[in-house]
Each structure stands twice: as structure tokens, then as C-alpha cells.
Design a protein around this motif. Structure first.
Motif, PDB file in Angstrom:
ATOM      1  N   ARG A 171       0.091   8.888   7.793  1.00 49.80           N
ATOM      2  CA  ARG A 171      -0.562   9.656   7.309  1.00 49.80           C
ATOM      3  C   ARG A 171      -0.559  11.069   6.700  1.00 49.80           C
ATOM      4  N   THR A 186       0.836  -1.096   0.089  1.00 43.60           N
ATOM      5  CA  THR A 186      -0.474   0.268   0.658  1.00 43.60           C
ATOM      6  C   THR A 186       0.893   0.660   0.284  1.00 43.60           C
ATOM      7  N   GLU A 245      -3.694   5.502   1.116  1.00 43.25           N
ATOM      8  CA  GLU A 245      -3.010   5.501   1.752  1.00 43.25           C
ATOM      9  C   GLU A 245      -3.273   3.539   1.729  1.00 43.25           C
ATOM     10  N   HIS A 246      -3.609   3.197   1.948  1.00 48.46           N
ATOM     11  CA  HIS A 246      -4.558   1.925   2.200  1.00 48.46           C
ATOM     12  C   HIS A 246      -4.689   0.669   0.896  1.00 48.46           C
ATOM     13  N   ARG A 247      -4.788   1.387  -0.275  1.00 52.78           N
ATOM     14  CA  ARG A 247      -4.802   1.053  -1.839  1.00 52.78           C
ATOM     15  C   ARG A 247      -3.204   0.673  -2.355  1.00 52.78           C
ATOM     16  N   ALA A 271       0.800   3.065   2.033  1.00 49.83           N
ATOM     17  CA  ALA A 271       1.651   3.571   3.524  1.00 49.83           C
ATOM     18  C   ALA A 271       2.261   3.025   4.303  1.00 49.83           C
ATOM     19  N   GLU A 272       2.541   1.730   3.116  1.00 44.63           N
ATOM     20  CA  GLU A 272       3.813   0.833   3.189  1.00 44.63           C
ATOM     21  C   GLU A 272       5.340   1.362   2.550  1.00 44.63           C
TER      22      GLU A 272
END
Lengths: 209, 222
Positions: free
Chosen positions: A112, A90, A124-126, A92-93
Motif C-alpha cells: 500500500r 488488482t 490498490e484494489h482496482r 496490489a496483487e
């Protein structure tokens, strides 16, 4: 602080540039200009220590960067042509990994807010594979928002694939960082006015033959 | 410094979880190669028991090599490797983390699968412990040595074939000692000496391979 002394770069049989001297202090912005193939990216890679110079040296506070190695790299943030983004992770990762390799762990909240700053907070989580080229570039550049402590940023074509709003954001980030007393070196084909006190320019001219 | 290595291991394992097919390909290759031999040479138990150590070790060696090109190639293509080279932590520590992750994804599953596959060769029960132990010591050494080859051939055209030519000769000592351990165990001589040698080989590879691979990576990216 960052010095190039009689720097020479050859790729294969071609000499891209030679006898290049400059000194960049904290609070100064340096733009490397030149045609495609003139050696802009090679110069940035030399300044990072990814490439060995054919002649001359790059110094950080008077010490050759090839001797300083990790001590220098710990102070440097380099955003290259490639975004260093993994499709399967993702946003964020990916950002957390970039920061960890740079030597600092970042809390989820900070990740974030950095992504928010670049206008991709909702992604962020995609997984990166579903992001557009511009969004992937924003993820890579979000690292800058978490690197205010770094005294040197080296940015290779940071504005590539960005829309006008993102270009403004990145320009502001660069200007703020220079105002904090850091040095920034970048290449771009876009004619931009970044509002800083000292803006230097090196033109590598036409492509080497 | 170690924190970065742990982060790299976690990252590589996370990526492997998201791309399970890469790991499963290696395991399936190992299962198929080992299973082909009993089908090819026939059901004679004495012959199968004789060839079991060599077959299992050669299959493990080839399976381990299959995933080698992926150790650095994807990081090289997407620019992550550049960031690793510019990390505040020594590159050899990052490489060591990547080797460990590579072994956890490809070597450890082989160690766990080998006793099940060995049953096809009618090997005695007491042979299985030595088999697992020899692979437990040998497969990390294979990953370490292979990483040097993967780093040396990074970005070269036909790197996949070249890495095999570079790495297979270097695998020979591990193959001889590993298969020898099982032969010795099968003959009732005890595999202790061979396992100690494998352990020594592993320690030596762990000490030098990450450092050599790190130097090769810096050269590859220049």
C-alpha cells in the motif's frame, strides 16, 4: 561492479553495436541514449542476461552474468518496456507478484505504501484493466519503492506514459537509490537532469542499418 | 525457491478464477467430444464398451492440448515471462509450478468428469476406478509434455497448429498405455502393469519436462 567488455549485439543480419566497453560502480547512474532502433533495449536485455551477446561479455563483480544466473538475477531489478501487469489482477496483487518473482514477499502494508508513493494508493484494489496506461506504468514502477535493497536497477523507458508529477517521483527514487550506493542503468528519450554525483551516458547513435 | 513455485501456482489459479471461461471451454470441449461418439456410432452397448477407453483418452488428450497455448502466451505478451526469466528462483521450478497449475485447472476436472461421461458408454462400475486412476497419472504427464511444445512454439506465427504437430506424436505413448490400462481392466486382466508404466512415464516427464521447457523459453525470449 557491472562491466561490459567488448560487447557486441546483432539482431538478425544487423549489428546494432560492437566493441562496447564500460564499467558502472555503485553510486553511479548510467543513461543509455540513442535513436529508435539503435539497440538501447537490446543493450539493457544483454545487461540483464535475457539476450546472449554476439561477442564480449557482461560481468557482475568480475564474474560473467551468464555463469552467475540466479545469483545475479536475485540482485537485479529490471523494469522492461512491457509492464508485466495482469488485467484481471488488482494493482496490489500485480505488485505482490512482481516482488515475489524477484524473490521477496512483501506485507500488504508495504504494498500500500509503495503504491501511495507512486500516487496510486487509492487504486490498490482496482483491477488493472480499468487503470490508464500511466497508472499501469506506476504500478510497475512501484516495485522500485520495495527494492531499496537491490544493488542494480535496469529500467527501460521508465518515464513512458507518466505525467510530470510521476516523472518527478521516479526521478527522486532513482536519485535516492544511487545516493544509497546502488547502480542504475536506464534509457529514456526525455531529457532529464537526475541529481546524482556521477551520471554517465552512452550514446548508441543512429539506428543500425 | 519452492515458495516462488507455490506463489506461481496460487497466481495462476487466481487468474483462472477471474477468467473462468478459459477453464470451462476445455471442460465443455471434453464433454462434447466424448458425447458425440455414442451419438455417431449408435446405441450398441458392446461397441460402445469397446471404444470407450480410446474415446475418453483421445478426448482428454485433445482437451488438454486445447489450453496449452495459454500456458505461457499471456505471460509472454504482457512481459511477466521476462520477469520470470529474471527471477531469483530457477526457471524450471517456476515452469513446474505453472504446469501444476495448468493441470489443476484443466487435467484434474477431466479426471473428475470422466466417470460421469463414461456412463454413456455402458461401462461396468469396476472400470470407473481404473479410468480415474489412469487419467490421474496420465493427464499430468500430458501437461508436462505439452508444456515443452508450448515453450518451443512461443511467439511463433501459427504456434497453435504447430504445437499440435509437435506435441501429438509425443502424447502417443501416454495414449497407448492409458487406453491399454482400461482395455486390460475391461478384459479382467488388471490394469496394474499399465498404471505402473504410466506412473513411470509421469515421473520421467516431471523430472525432465520443466527443465527442457525452461531452456526453450530462454531461447524463445532471446
Amino acid at each position: 561492479m557491472l562491466e561490459a567488455i567488448d560487447l557486441q549485439c546483432t539482431r538478425g543480419e544487423r549489428t546494432l553495436f560492437s566493441g562496447l566497453d564500460f564499467r558502472l560502480r555503485g553510486g553511479e547512474l548510467l543513461r543509455i541514449a540513442g535513436a529508435n532502433g539503435s539497440g538501447k533495449t537490446s543493450l539493457l536485455r544483454l545487461l540483464c542476461g535475457l539476450l546472449a551477446p554476439a561477442g564480449g561479455s557482461v560481468r557482475w563483480h568480475g564474474e560473467d552474468i551468464r555463469r552467475l544466473r540466479e545469483e545475479y538475477w536475485g540482485r537485479l531489478v529490471y523494469i522492461g518496456h512491457a509492464n508485466a501487469i495482469k488485467d484481471d489482477l488488482t494493482a496490489a496483487e500485480n505488485l505482490a507478484i512482481a516482488c515475489a518473482l524477484g524473490g521477496h514477499r512483501v506485507a500488504a502494508g508495504a504494498l500500500r505504501s509503495a503504491l501511495d508513493q507512486l500516487g496510486i494508493g487509492g487504486s490498490e484494489h482496482r483491477p488493472a484493466r480499468v487503470l490508464s496506461q500511466g497508472q499501469r506504468r506506476r504500478v510497475a514502477l512501484a516495485r522500485l519503492a520495495l527494492s531499496e535493497h537491490s544493488p542494480l536497477w535496469i529500467l527501460d523507458e521508465p518515464f513512458t506514459a507518466l505525467d510530470a508529477r510521476a516523472v518527478d517521483i521516479v526521478q527522486e527514487m532513482i536519485a535516492s537509490h544511487v545516493a544509497r550506493g546502488a547502480a542504475v542503468v536506464y534509457t529514456t528519450h526525455v531529457e532529464l537532469e537526475i541529481a546524482v554525483a556521477v551520471a554517465l551516458r552512452i550514446d548508441l547513435g543512429a539506428a543500425a542499418v | 525457491m519452492l515458495e516462488t513455485a507455490v506463489f506461481v501456482i496460487r497466481r495462476d489459479l487466481l487468474l483462472a478464477m477471474r477468467r473462468r471461461s478459459d477453464v470451462l471451454t476445455v471442460l465443455l470441449f471434453f464433454v462434447i467430444v466424448v458425447s458425440l461418439f455414442p451419438l455417431g456410432v449408435g446405441p450398441e452397448p458392446a461397441l460402445l464398451r469397446t471404444i470407450a477407453p480410446g474415446v475418453i483418452w483421445v478426448a482428454a488428450l485433445l482437451a488438454s492440448m486445447l489450453a496449452l497455448s495459454r500456458v505461457f502466451a499471456q505471460d509472454y505478451a504482457d512481459g511477466t515471462l521476462e520477469q520470470m526469466l529474471l527471477s531469483a528462483s530457477p526457471l524450471s521450478v517456476i515452469v513446474a509450478g505453472k504446469v501444476l497449475a495448468h493441470w489443476l485447472m484443466t487435467g484434474l476436472p477431466l479426471v473428475l468428469l470422466a466417470p460421469v461421461l463414461a456412463l454413456q458408454f455402458d461401462v461396468p462400475q469396476n472400470f470407473l476406478g481404473e479410468l480415474m486412476l489412469s487419467l490421474l497419472l496420465g493427464t499430468p504427464a500430458l501437461s508436462l509434455i505439452g508444456t515443452i511444445g508450448a515453450a518451443l512454439t512461443l511467439g511463433l506465427r501459427g504456434g497453435g497448429a504447430l504445437v499440435a504437430l509437435l506435441v501429438l506424436p509425443l502424447y502417443i505413448p501416454v495414449l497407448i498405455i492409458g487406453a491399454g490400462a482400461l482395455d486390460a481392466a475391461a478384459a479382467g486382466l488388471g490394469a496394474g502393469a499399465h498404471l505402473l508404466l504410466l506412473g513411470a512415464f509421469l515421473v520421467m516427464a516431471a523430472a525432465f519436462a520443466p527443465w527442457v521447457a525452461a531452456v526453450a523459453l530462454r531461447i524463445a525470449l532471446e
